[in-house]
Structure formats: C-alpha cells, structure tokens
Design a protein around this motif. Sequence first.
Motif, PDB file in Angstrom:
ATOM      1  N   PHE A 294      -0.438  -0.380   2.016  1.00 19.46           N
ATOM      2  CA  PHE A 294       0.987  -0.257   1.692  1.00 19.46           C
ATOM      3  C   PHE A 294       1.206  -0.331   0.191  1.00 19.46           C
ATOM      4  O   PHE A 294       1.948   0.486  -0.380  1.00 19.46           O
ATOM      5  N   ASN A 295       0.563  -1.280  -0.475  1.00 23.09           N
ATOM      6  CA  ASN A 295       0.712  -1.395  -1.930  1.00 23.09           C
ATOM      7  C   ASN A 295       0.145  -0.183  -2.638  1.00 23.09           C
ATOM      8  O   ASN A 295       0.732   0.332  -3.596  1.00 23.09           O
ATOM      9  N   PHE A 296      -1.017   0.288  -2.167  1.00 20.78           N
ATOM     10  CA  PHE A 296      -1.629   1.452  -2.794  1.00 20.78           C
ATOM     11  C   PHE A 296      -0.761   2.694  -2.579  1.00 20.78           C
ATOM     12  O   PHE A 296      -0.571   3.503  -3.501  1.00 20.78           O
ATOM     13  N   MET A 297      -0.198   2.830  -1.377  1.00 22.70           N
ATOM     14  CA  MET A 297       0.644   3.987  -1.100  1.00 22.70           C
ATOM     15  C   MET A 297       1.953   3.906  -1.887  1.00 22.70           C
ATOM     16  O   MET A 297       2.478   4.933  -2.333  1.00 22.70           O
ATOM     17  N   LEU A 298       2.491   2.699  -2.078  1.00 23.59           N
ATOM     18  CA  LEU A 298       3.683   2.564  -2.915  1.00 23.59           C
ATOM     19  C   LEU A 298       3.405   3.050  -4.337  1.00 23.59           C
ATOM     20  O   LEU A 298       4.231   3.731  -4.955  1.00 23.59           O
ATOM     21  N   GLU A 299       2.231   2.674  -4.827  1.00 21.29           N
ATOM     22  CA  GLU A 299       1.857   3.108  -6.170  1.00 21.29           C
ATOM     23  C   GLU A 299       1.744   4.625  -6.242  1.00 21.29           C
ATOM     24  O   GLU A 299       2.233   5.268  -7.176  1.00 21.29           O
TER      25      GLU A 299
END
Length: 439
Positions: free
Chosen positions: A66-71
């Motif tokens: 989720f954090n990587f995709m947000l980035e």
Amino acid sequence: AKALYSKLFDYIVKCVNTALRLKNNTVTMCVSVLDIFGFEVFQKNHFEQFCINYANEKLQLHFNHFNFMLERQLYAREGIPLVESDFVDNSKCVELIEAKGFGIQACLDDVCIMPKGDDQQFLDKLSQTPQVKSSPHFGAPKQRNSTFVVNHYAGSVPYTVTEFCEKNKDLLAHDVVVMLQSSKSKFFTQLFENTASEAAAAAKPGRGGGGGGKISYTSVSATFKKDLQSLMDSINAADPHFVRCVNPNAEKKADLFHDQKAVEQLRCGGVIEAVRMSRESYPSRYAHQEFIGTFSCICPDVPVSGDSRAACQAMVKMMQVPEKQFRLGKTMILLKREVVDKMERQRAQLLGGRAIVLQNTARRYLARLELTQKREQRHKYLSVVSLQSICRRTITRGKYTRMVQAVRLQEQKRKEEEERKRREAEAAAAAAAAAEAAK
C-alpha cells in the motif's frame, strides 16, 4: 469444552452482526477498525502462533504494498519519474505459507487427511518438499526438538510441530456430535446442527487412505485462510489508514520508555522501512501555492502572481537548488530533506531580523500605551488629591472658625463678668462711703 466455546463464540458474533446490520440495507459508506494483534514469538511457538503470524505477515504485505503503491500513484499523478528503491517484499514468505500444493498449510492438510498422519510426518513432508526446502524464508527442520523455522518479516520464529495435526483437524467425534444434537435444549441443537456431517466426513478416509479423491472436511488452517482472505478483500476495497501503537516497556509501568523495544516494534511494523523508502525519494512535498507562500520571502524578486508552477521553477533556480534535489510536478513540488532544511534556515534568518524590528515596534507601542495609561491614572490621582485637600481645608477652617468664635465668646463673657464685679465693688464702696458720711 473447546468446541462448545468455539460454537458459542461464533453464535455471539453472529448475533452482534445481526443487531448491527441496517434494516433497509442502504449503506453507502462505513468505517471499520481492525486491531492487529502483532507478531508473536515465544520460547515455544505452536499452531496458534503460526496462524497469528501468518495473518500478520499477510497484513504486513498489504501495508508494504500500500505504501509503495501510494508512492507510485503520487509520482504518476504528478508526472514525475519513479525513484527506484530496494522495496522489501515479503510476498515470498506469504507464498511459502499459503501456496497451493506445496505451502506449509497445504503440507499440513495433506498430512491431516492421511489415515495415520502425525506431526512427525508433517515435519518430514516439509523437509522433503523442494519448493519449501529451497525457500529463503524456511529454516531446515530440527529433528531433535521437532521444530521448523519460518523467517518472517519481523524475524525468524521457530515452531514446535507438537499437536499441529490435531489442532488443525479440531473436530469432535461423530458420536459426541450426535449426543449433543440429541439434547433437549434447542439452543445446543442449533449450535451443532451443521457439525454432524463434518464429523462424519472427518471419520471417512481421505486422500491416500483408499477412499475419496479430495479433502472430505475443511481444516482449521483452511478456514483461517479463507477468513483472512475475506478480510483482505474488504481491506483492499477500502481506503485504509494506519495507526501504529508502540508499547513503551514490558513492565507496564508509567514514565518508563525502553528505546530498543520501541525501535524493534517500529521495525517489525514496517514503519522504519516506510520512512526509509520516503527518505530515499523526496519526503518533503508542497503544493505549488504552499511552497510559494512559505519560501517566497527568500526570493523577493520572483513574481509570484500568475502561473504557480513557473513561479516555483524560478524560485528553486534563484536558490540554486540542484536538479537532483527536487522534482516539479503538475500540482506539487517534491524536495530532498537537506534542501528543505537549508531553505528553512535561510527563511528563519531572514524572518528573524524582521521579527526583531516587528518586536521593537510592538514593544514601543505597548510602552507608550502603558505610559499614557499611567499618566491618565496619575492625573486622576492628582485630581482626587486636590479634591481631598480642598475638603480637608474647608473642614479645618470650619473647625478653626468655630473654635475662634467660642474663644471670643468666652473672652466676652469673662469681660462682662469682670465688669459686673467691678460695678458691684464700686457700688458697695459708694454705699459704705455714704454710710460713713451719715455718721
């Protein structure tokens, strides 16, 4: 007792969900709160810890992705090339646990449906499965203490295989279920109405026992996997927000904070990894207008009206920021932490001098205001003193006048008394002289 507790717990949860469900089923938006229990590592870890750590591994995978995709979504939305980072992916560990055919759960289910399958056979199957044995997240089983090791995201956890198979089956005997279903209490009959067929199916030989060609019942691990997948589907369909709680100490005492324990919790929770990913990219993000409003004082010659993106470009150019230290997007500007620190210091120095001038002006105004108030108070005080002086003088003069009049009146009475006595004495002398003359 364990089966009765499980059925009763499921019944209570079902009643709570039924009571909370809206009658008209017109739900357009809802808020759900998930309390993650965290990785568990004890001296001896059993089937319960395996299921808990599997759920945490799955949720940690979602948090990382989720954090990587947000980035990635931010960079794509702003039209900025993505910064490559060595993203820590624990999907291989999740695959080791739940993969069909060769995962740890699959091996456990295969052993459980065997007529004489036991914990030792489960341990042997793990060591003989090529995909499991070659996985970097799996540690070789230790036959001496009947353990195998799984290298989770939070660290390596040794699991004792004792009672793994029995807990995975976790079904009552068919006769016990029939006895409970024949109870006079309708509540017990309702709790165990679907259990008799499961117990009967469990009693039949499964794959490798000469009977059917597939699993005749649903194991605990399979049920847990199904429920966890349903939870993940709900999370993936929502807009998640994460709150990380840190336990300051293991003694449960106030005003006691163990740094190492807190750091370990942040590492296991993926917070440090998320911060590292953010710092490797451009952690400071400003909207164009926000950036102009914050740092335009450093570049007073740059026109801030008009195109905000062009103004941001002119500002970073005037401040001589290297191109590798910032990225200018469609609506935001992304900067390295060290660049923002330098700009903040320049802004503080500039605004510090202006702040001193402003403080001097404010202090001077306040001092003059205070002086004016004191003068007004002094004038009022002098007026009161003057009025008091007049009153005292008037009162004193009145007292003096009355005293003088009283003295004068006494003096007049004294003189009149003396005059009366003198006249009486003269009359007496005249009378004596006349009497003497008459003789």
